[in-house]
Structures are given as structure tokens and as C-alpha cells.
Design a protein around this motif. Sequence first.
Motif, PDB file in Angstrom:
ATOM      1  N   UNK A 126       0.853  -1.191   0.000  1.00  0.00           N
ATOM      2  CA  UNK A 126       0.000   0.000   0.000  1.00  0.00           C
ATOM      3  C   UNK A 126       0.886   1.237   0.000  1.00  0.00           C
ATOM      4  N   UNK A 127       0.433   2.267  -0.676  1.00  0.00           N
ATOM      5  CA  UNK A 127       1.167   3.535  -0.674  1.00  0.00           C
ATOM      6  C   UNK A 127       0.979   4.238   0.671  1.00  0.00           C
ATOM      7  N   UNK A 128       1.841   5.210   0.949  1.00  0.00           N
ATOM      8  CA  UNK A 128       1.677   6.013   2.161  1.00  0.00           C
ATOM      9  C   UNK A 128       0.329   6.727   2.140  1.00  0.00           C
ATOM     10  N   UNK A 129      -0.075   7.196   0.960  1.00  0.00           N
ATOM     11  CA  UNK A 129      -1.364   7.874   0.813  1.00  0.00           C
ATOM     12  C   UNK A 129      -2.511   6.947   1.218  1.00  0.00           C
ATOM     13  N   UNK A 130      -2.475   5.718   0.718  1.00  0.00           N
ATOM     14  CA  UNK A 130      -3.511   4.741   1.061  1.00  0.00           C
ATOM     15  C   UNK A 130      -3.497   4.423   2.555  1.00  0.00           C
ATOM     16  N   UNK A 131      -2.311   4.268   3.125  1.00  0.00           N
ATOM     17  CA  UNK A 131      -2.211   3.987   4.556  1.00  0.00           C
ATOM     18  C   UNK A 131      -2.779   5.145   5.369  1.00  0.00           C
ATOM     19  N   UNK A 132      -2.504   6.371   4.939  1.00  0.00           N
ATOM     20  CA  UNK A 132      -3.051   7.527   5.644  1.00  0.00           C
ATOM     21  C   UNK A 132      -4.571   7.541   5.577  1.00  0.00           C
ATOM     22  N   UNK A 133      -5.132   7.261   4.415  1.00  0.00           N
ATOM     23  CA  UNK A 133      -6.581   7.245   4.253  1.00  0.00           C
ATOM     24  C   UNK A 133      -7.215   6.161   5.125  1.00  0.00           C
ATOM     25  N   UNK A 134      -6.598   5.003   5.161  1.00  0.00           N
ATOM     26  CA  UNK A 134      -7.102   3.907   5.998  1.00  0.00           C
ATOM     27  C   UNK A 134      -7.018   4.279   7.477  1.00  0.00           C
ATOM     28  N   UNK A 135      -5.906   4.851   7.880  1.00  0.00           N
ATOM     29  CA  UNK A 135      -5.722   5.241   9.275  1.00  0.00           C
ATOM     30  C   UNK A 135      -6.738   6.296   9.689  1.00  0.00           C
ATOM     31  N   UNK A 136      -6.916   7.312   8.847  1.00  0.00           N
ATOM     32  CA  UNK A 136      -7.912   8.339   9.147  1.00  0.00           C
ATOM     33  C   UNK A 136      -9.309   7.741   9.249  1.00  0.00           C
ATOM     34  N   UNK A 137      -9.637   6.832   8.362  1.00  0.00           N
ATOM     35  CA  UNK A 137     -10.948   6.189   8.390  1.00  0.00           C
ATOM     36  C   UNK A 137     -11.151   5.414   9.690  1.00  0.00           C
ATOM     37  N   UNK A 138     -10.130   4.707  10.117  1.00  0.00           N
ATOM     38  CA  UNK A 138     -10.234   3.952  11.368  1.00  0.00           C
ATOM     39  C   UNK A 138     -10.395   4.887  12.566  1.00  0.00           C
ATOM     40  N   UNK A 139      -9.616   5.961  12.592  1.00  0.00           N
ATOM     41  CA  UNK A 139      -9.695   6.898  13.714  1.00  0.00           C
ATOM     42  C   UNK A 139     -11.051   7.592  13.766  1.00  0.00           C
ATOM     43  N   UNK A 140     -11.542   8.049  12.615  1.00  0.00           N
ATOM     44  CA  UNK A 140     -12.851   8.717  12.575  1.00  0.00           C
ATOM     45  C   UNK A 140     -13.938   7.730  12.987  1.00  0.00           C
ATOM     46  N   UNK A 141     -13.898   6.530  12.447  1.00  0.00           N
ATOM     47  CA  UNK A 141     -14.926   5.525  12.743  1.00  0.00           C
ATOM     48  C   UNK A 141     -14.977   5.163  14.214  1.00  0.00           C
ATOM     49  N   UNK A 142     -13.823   5.145  14.847  1.00  0.00           N
ATOM     50  CA  UNK A 142     -13.770   4.790  16.262  1.00  0.00           C
ATOM     51  C   UNK A 142     -13.964   5.999  17.178  1.00  0.00           C
ATOM     52  N   UNK A 143     -14.031   7.189  16.600  1.00  0.00           N
ATOM     53  CA  UNK A 143     -14.190   8.394  17.405  1.00  0.00           C
ATOM     54  C   UNK A 143     -12.930   8.770  18.165  1.00  0.00           C
ATOM     55  N   UNK A 144     -11.786   8.372  17.662  1.00  0.00           N
ATOM     56  CA  UNK A 144     -10.500   8.623  18.331  1.00  0.00           C
ATOM     57  C   UNK A 144      -9.897   9.924  17.814  1.00  0.00           C
ATOM     58  N   UNK A 145     -10.416  11.027  18.307  1.00  0.00           N
ATOM     59  CA  UNK A 145     -10.064  12.336  17.756  1.00  0.00           C
ATOM     60  C   UNK A 145      -8.701  12.864  18.214  1.00  0.00           C
ATOM     61  N   UNK A 146      -8.149  12.366  19.306  1.00  0.00           N
ATOM     62  CA  UNK A 146      -6.861  12.886  19.786  1.00  0.00           C
ATOM     63  C   UNK A 146      -5.745  12.717  18.757  1.00  0.00           C
ATOM     64  N   UNK A 147      -5.777  11.643  17.999  1.00  0.00           N
ATOM     65  CA  UNK A 147      -4.727  11.365  17.014  1.00  0.00           C
ATOM     66  C   UNK A 147      -5.011  11.974  15.641  1.00  0.00           C
ATOM     67  N   UNK A 148      -6.209  12.504  15.441  1.00  0.00           N
ATOM     68  CA  UNK A 148      -6.574  13.029  14.122  1.00  0.00           C
ATOM     69  C   UNK A 148      -5.710  14.181  13.627  1.00  0.00           C
ATOM     70  N   UNK A 149      -5.386  15.194  14.429  1.00  0.00           N
ATOM     71  CA  UNK A 149      -4.566  16.285  13.887  1.00  0.00           C
ATOM     72  C   UNK A 149      -3.236  15.791  13.309  1.00  0.00           C
ATOM     73  N   UNK A 150      -2.545  14.938  14.046  1.00  0.00           N
ATOM     74  CA  UNK A 150      -1.270  14.393  13.567  1.00  0.00           C
ATOM     75  C   UNK A 150      -1.472  13.656  12.242  1.00  0.00           C
ATOM     76  N   UNK A 151      -2.478  12.786  12.193  1.00  0.00           N
ATOM     77  CA  UNK A 151      -2.664  11.960  11.002  1.00  0.00           C
ATOM     78  C   UNK A 151      -3.243  12.751   9.831  1.00  0.00           C
ATOM     79  N   UNK A 152      -3.966  13.813  10.101  1.00  0.00           N
ATOM     80  CA  UNK A 152      -4.426  14.679   9.007  1.00  0.00           C
ATOM     81  C   UNK A 152      -3.245  15.408   8.374  1.00  0.00           C
ATOM     82  N   UNK A 153      -2.328  15.891   9.191  1.00  0.00           N
ATOM     83  CA  UNK A 153      -1.126  16.537   8.639  1.00  0.00           C
ATOM     84  C   UNK A 153      -0.287  15.528   7.867  1.00  0.00           C
ATOM     85  N   UNK A 154      -0.147  14.336   8.420  1.00  0.00           N
ATOM     86  CA  UNK A 154       0.614  13.282   7.749  1.00  0.00           C
ATOM     87  C   UNK A 154      -0.045  12.902   6.420  1.00  0.00           C
TER      88      UNK A 154
END
Length: 108
Positions: free
Chosen positions: A38-66
Motif C-alpha cells: 500500500x502507498x503512504x497515501x492509502x495507509x493515511x486514508x485507511x488510518x484516518x478512516x479507522x480513527x474517525x470511525x472509532x471516534x479517536x479524535x486525539x490522534x486526528x490532527x497528527x494523522x491529518x497533517x501526515x
Amino acid sequence: MHRRIPSTARTSFGATAPAFVRYTEEVLFGDVWRRETLSLRDRSLITLSALVSAGLTDQLPYHMRLASEDGLTEEELAEAVTHLAFYAGWPRAASALDIAKTVFGRDK
């Protein structure tokens, strides 16, 4: 050579949990994120999707920038979160979009 993915783990947890820092830097960002299937772009999209789906907002700013560094545009991020609203819940998507506004300087 791949660009180094910076981790905040050392600053946040270095004195308390050095093993956690080592796993974050060496295994998560040094190995898992480097797998070529998987590309870094795909991994970022998957990670963001998992964080949003789980309601884990503390890590979102870091992963949105990434994700932005990995090639995901602000428009694509907003579209992904809008799509997730129907699967993960409207409040979780709204919270993620509030964070995106701040991360991308749109809250002014």
C-alpha cells in the motif's frame, strides 16, 4: 529512500514508556508504514478512516497533517469524512471535520 515519518511518541511518552516509543518508531513507522503493498497515501486514508470511525479524535490532527504530506488533499479528506458520516456516524464525522478546519487553518 523513503522520507522519515516523524513520531511524537518520544516527546509524549519517552520518559514514561521507552518501549512504546521504540515500537512506534521502529515497528509502526519503521516497518508497517514502509511495506510497499500500500502507498503512504492509502495507509493515511485507511488510518484516518479507522480513527474517525472509532471516534479517536486525539490522534486526528497528527494523522491529518501526515495524510496531507502523503498526498491527500483537503478536498479528498473532507470527501472521505463525509462518506464516513453514513457508516461511522454523523457526530464522529462532524467532530473530524471540526478538527480538519483547525488543522488546515479554516477555523478563522
